[in-house]
Design a protein around this motif. Structure first.
Motif, PDB file in Angstrom:
ATOM      1  N   GLY A   1       0.825  -1.208   0.000  1.00 50.66           N
ATOM      2  CA  GLY A   1       0.000   0.000   0.000  1.00 50.66           C
ATOM      3  C   GLY A   1       0.856   1.254   0.000  1.00 50.66           C
ATOM      4  N   LEU A   2       1.920   1.241   0.778  1.00 55.76           N
ATOM      5  CA  LEU A   2       2.840   2.381   0.783  1.00 55.76           C
ATOM      6  C   LEU A   2       3.549   2.503  -0.555  1.00 55.76           C
ATOM      7  CD1 LEU A   2       4.365   1.944   4.348  1.00 55.76           C
ATOM      8  CD2 LEU A   2       2.859   3.796   3.581  1.00 55.76           C
ATOM      9  N   ARG A   3       3.893   1.376  -1.119  1.00 49.33           N
ATOM     10  CA  ARG A   3       4.588   1.385  -2.407  1.00 49.33           C
ATOM     11  C   ARG A   3       3.696   1.953  -3.508  1.00 49.33           C
ATOM     12  NH1 ARG A   3       6.860  -3.459  -5.702  1.00 49.33           N
ATOM     13  NH2 ARG A   3       8.013  -2.247  -7.208  1.00 49.33           N
ATOM     14  N   ARG A   4       2.423   1.603  -3.491  1.00 49.33           N
ATOM     15  CA  ARG A   4       1.494   2.132  -4.501  1.00 49.33           C
ATOM     16  C   ARG A   4       1.336   3.633  -4.373  1.00 49.33           C
ATOM     17  NH1 ARG A   4      -1.237  -2.716  -3.575  1.00 49.33           N
ATOM     18  NH2 ARG A   4      -2.514  -1.804  -1.945  1.00 49.33           N
ATOM     19  N   ARG A   5       1.322   4.136  -3.138  1.00 54.34           N
ATOM     20  CA  ARG A   5       1.151   5.579  -2.939  1.00 54.34           C
ATOM     21  C   ARG A   5       2.375   6.351  -3.375  1.00 54.34           C
ATOM     22  NH1 ARG A   5      -2.174   7.393   2.170  1.00 54.34           N
ATOM     23  NH2 ARG A   5      -2.477   9.101   0.743  1.00 54.34           N
ATOM     24  N   GLY A   6       3.546   5.751  -3.224  1.00 51.60           N
ATOM     25  CA  GLY A   6       4.779   6.464  -3.534  1.00 51.60           C
ATOM     26  C   GLY A   6       5.456   5.907  -4.753  1.00 51.60           C
ATOM     27  N   ALA A   7       4.802   5.993  -5.893  1.00 49.20           N
ATOM     28  CA  ALA A   7       5.299   5.382  -7.125  1.00 49.20           C
ATOM     29  C   ALA A   7       6.784   5.634  -7.388  1.00 49.20           C
ATOM     30  CB  ALA A   7       4.448   5.840  -8.291  1.00 49.20           C
ATOM     31  N   PRO A   8       7.317   6.827  -7.156  1.00 53.26           N
ATOM     32  CA  PRO A   8       8.730   7.024  -7.489  1.00 53.26           C
ATOM     33  C   PRO A   8       9.713   6.399  -6.493  1.00 53.26           C
ATOM     34  CG  PRO A   8       7.768   9.093  -6.772  1.00 53.26           C
ATOM     35  CD  PRO A   8       6.663   8.076  -6.810  1.00 53.26           C
ATOM     36  N   ILE A   9       9.247   5.951  -5.349  1.00 53.39           N
ATOM     37  CA  ILE A   9      10.144   5.367  -4.355  1.00 53.39           C
ATOM     38  C   ILE A   9      10.377   3.890  -4.680  1.00 53.39           C
ATOM     39  CG2 ILE A   9       8.285   4.864  -2.729  1.00 53.39           C
ATOM     40  CD1 ILE A   9      10.257   5.476  -0.455  1.00 53.39           C
ATOM     41  N   THR A  10      11.630   3.479  -4.677  1.00 51.79           N
ATOM     42  CA  THR A  10      11.947   2.084  -4.977  1.00 51.79           C
ATOM     43  C   THR A  10      11.657   1.222  -3.746  1.00 51.79           C
ATOM     44  OG1 THR A  10      14.233   2.232  -4.234  1.00 51.79           O
ATOM     45  CG2 THR A  10      13.794   2.791  -6.561  1.00 51.79           C
ATOM     46  N   PRO A  11      11.373  -0.055  -3.944  1.00 50.03           N
ATOM     47  CA  PRO A  11      11.132  -0.935  -2.797  1.00 50.03           C
ATOM     48  C   PRO A  11      12.305  -0.958  -1.819  1.00 50.03           C
ATOM     49  CG  PRO A  11      10.473  -2.023  -4.816  1.00 50.03           C
ATOM     50  CD  PRO A  11      11.150  -0.741  -5.214  1.00 50.03           C
ATOM     51  N   LYS A  12      13.528  -0.902  -2.340  1.00 46.05           N
ATOM     52  CA  LYS A  12      14.721  -0.915  -1.490  1.00 46.05           C
ATOM     53  C   LYS A  12      14.756   0.314  -0.578  1.00 46.05           C
ATOM     54  CE  LYS A  12      19.744  -0.754  -1.698  1.00 46.05           C
ATOM     55  NZ  LYS A  12      20.411   0.512  -1.739  1.00 46.05           N
ATOM     56  N   VAL A  13      14.539   1.479  -1.156  1.00 44.62           N
ATOM     57  CA  VAL A  13      14.570   2.717  -0.372  1.00 44.62           C
ATOM     58  C   VAL A  13      13.398   2.754   0.603  1.00 44.62           C
ATOM     59  CG1 VAL A  13      14.413   5.239  -0.520  1.00 44.62           C
ATOM     60  CG2 VAL A  13      15.885   3.982  -2.101  1.00 44.62           C
ATOM     61  N   LEU A  14      12.227   2.309   0.165  1.00 46.50           N
ATOM     62  CA  LEU A  14      11.070   2.266   1.059  1.00 46.50           C
ATOM     63  C   LEU A  14      11.366   1.390   2.270  1.00 46.50           C
ATOM     64  CD1 LEU A  14       8.136   2.871   1.814  1.00 46.50           C
ATOM     65  CD2 LEU A  14       7.441   1.039   0.267  1.00 46.50           C
ATOM     66  N   ALA A  15      11.932   0.209   2.041  1.00 50.46           N
ATOM     67  CA  ALA A  15      12.269  -0.695   3.143  1.00 50.46           C
ATOM     68  C   ALA A  15      13.302  -0.059   4.077  1.00 50.46           C
ATOM     69  CB  ALA A  15      12.785  -2.019   2.595  1.00 50.46           C
ATOM     70  N   GLU A  16      14.301   0.607   3.519  1.00 48.97           N
ATOM     71  CA  GLU A  16      15.325   1.265   4.338  1.00 48.97           C
ATOM     72  C   GLU A  16      14.717   2.355   5.201  1.00 48.97           C
ATOM     73  OE1 GLU A  16      18.136   2.722   1.490  1.00 48.97           O
ATOM     74  OE2 GLU A  16      19.126   0.778   1.254  1.00 48.97           O
ATOM     75  N   GLN A  17      13.878   3.198   4.596  1.00 48.21           N
ATOM     76  CA  GLN A  17      13.270   4.301   5.334  1.00 48.21           C
ATOM     77  C   GLN A  17      12.359   3.776   6.446  1.00 48.21           C
ATOM     78  OE1 GLN A  17      13.537   8.169   3.969  1.00 48.21           O
ATOM     79  NE2 GLN A  17      15.337   6.883   4.195  1.00 48.21           N
ATOM     80  N   LEU A  18      11.579   2.731   6.144  1.00 50.62           N
ATOM     81  CA  LEU A  18      10.716   2.142   7.164  1.00 50.62           C
ATOM     82  C   LEU A  18      11.536   1.531   8.294  1.00 50.62           C
ATOM     83  CD1 LEU A  18       7.984   0.535   4.898  1.00 50.62           C
ATOM     84  CD2 LEU A  18       7.635   2.399   6.552  1.00 50.62           C
TER      85      LEU A  18
END
Length: 129
Positions: free
Chosen positions: A49-66
């Protein structure tokens, strides 16, 4: 000093020990952290759900930030099912204490957009309650 506040992430030392601004930027600074906190203020959600909202964010960066937000005690990761584990992310009670800052940045951003780019439709106009 708030004794109930988590100690923070020891793997990311404060570059200016004892400086409150450096401590704040270490916890919530970065390209996506304020946006993630804003989205989570509207309710818990899955990684996808977070990934869909933040289309330009890569899964790797999203996981790191979380992971960094979790290490600093602002977000919690809750496993809701068996392997592959379904997890949800939500703000911790401590994480909700940063919401006035997030809302202040959002309001300032709206003003800044009006002054620099004219009237544009906002992608995140919902006010944090």
């Amino acid at each position: 000093m708030d004794k109930k506040a988590p100690g923070g992430n020891p793997s990311r030392p404060n570059p200016l020990p004892g400086c409150p601004m450096a401590a704040a930027f270490a916890a919530i600074g970065g390209k996506w952290k304020l946006t993630l906190l804003y989205w989570l203020a509207h309710g818990e959600t899955h990684f996808a759900g977070l990934r869909r909202r933040g289309a330009p964010i890569t899964p790797k960066v999203l996981a790191e930030q979380l992971r960094e937000l979790e290490a600093d005690g602002l977000v919690e990761r809750v496993v809701t099912g068996p392997v592959p584990a379904r997890v949800i992310y939500r703000l911790t009670p401590y994480g909700t204490t940063v919401l006035p800052v997030v809302e202040g940045v959002r309001v300032w951003g709206e003003t800044h957009l009006r002054l620099t780019a004219g009237d544009q439709e906002s992608n995140c106009a919902t006010v944090i309650a």
